[in-house]
Design an enzyme around this catalytic site. Sequence first.
Site: not given
Ligand SMILES: *Cc1c(COP(=O)(O)O)cnc(C)c1O
Length: 406
Positions: A261, A232, A147
């Site tokens: 986040k 990520d 994700f």
């Molecule tokens: C939430 C998330 C994203 C995307 O972030 P947004 O601010 O919603 O665009 C990308 N990678 C990971 C691992 C995430 O948990």
Amino acid sequence: MGREVEAMDQTEYIRLEEIYGANNYKPLDAVLQRGEGVWVWDVEGNRYLDCLSAYSAVNQGHCHPRILETIIEQARKLTLTSRAFRNDQLGAFYRELCDLTHSHKVLPMNSGAEAVETVIKTVRKWGYTVKGVPEDQAEIVVCANNFHGRTITIVGFSTDEGSRRGFGPFTPGFKIIPFGDPSALEAAVTPNTVGFLVEPIQGEAGVIIPPEGYLLEVKAICERNDIVLILDEIQTGLGRTGKLLAEEHDGIEADLTLIGKALSGGFYPVSAVLSNTEVLGVLQPGEHGSTFGGNPLACAVARTALRVLVEEGMIGNAECMGAYFLKGLQQIRNDKVKEVRGRGLLIGMEFFPEVGGARPYCKKLMKRGLLCKETHDNIIRFAPPLVIDQETVDWALERIEAVLQE
Ligand SMILES: *Cc1c(COP(=O)(O)O)cnc(C)c1O
């Protein structure tokens, strides 16, 4: 006109969302109004323990007073200049973030998906200008069940049908391999491979923890083949797993790290690409940007959000409360749960498929004052703010046990 929204009851708020909103979410019906630390309250005054933390965006707890003070103070002074000019918060934000994460350079954006898009552009350009990959031939390797966000390019390399179906055509240049298998990476590499993009722990996939030493092996493969390792850490970073960055569990440093986040403590969208090599140096003026990226309000908020994370001991608390919570969950006797796994305060409880999905349990927990969310049908993720104390973990365990034994 001044339409009154104060005196509505819960069903009325829900009705308005259903009538006027796009249908791209299926939320639990808690209409939240107020938050403080690990707790949130709905419009009828019911209190809940937040065990999702907005997908780990409120690691510092809801409405943290120091971050609140910063956002108010900075909003009075200056909020947005665009990057056509400099601002007095940006350099300090860069330096503090680099010092904390041992990075050389930072590129600030807003959402997590934008940080992912930024890194894809940067690594491709690095491939063409530094590695010597022929124009338009760059390949980036990603993992199944990843994700990384919701843009066209990103969902194009998702393996989740619900995220992809109906949205093509997609961006080419991505190769998907199984998660947790270094030999699959080795096999996928070609002379045109420029990057490997991976989550240290797959959060959305259901808190999937790779085998011991996975990142270490992956890092070695990337080095041998002149490939940029991109982690990520948008969900796993900033204390969630009991370390500042989850890469520390494997003792490595990625070439590029993505955070978002909790970088703002949930006050504001702030994300960043962190670079340990000179990969970010390939971008020239005019090649990338964002109107809001690096704005003084975002920088000021992020500076305080990082400071409270460190100064208030939240990372260590995530480590010890996470271990305590995990052990408590593993000790609950019942015939529904297949496995409980986790690192720090990122915990997944996987139900047996015969149980028929985790969502009914989320609803039952909500009735008992605990908010959490199913992921991939059979898994509940428990990820409370990192300020949770032992008494509150015990409170949560009691309720989870009661619901499992109902
Ligand atoms: C939430 C998330 C994203 C995307 O972030 P947004 O601010 O919603 O665009 C990308 N990678 C990971 C691992 C995430 O948990």
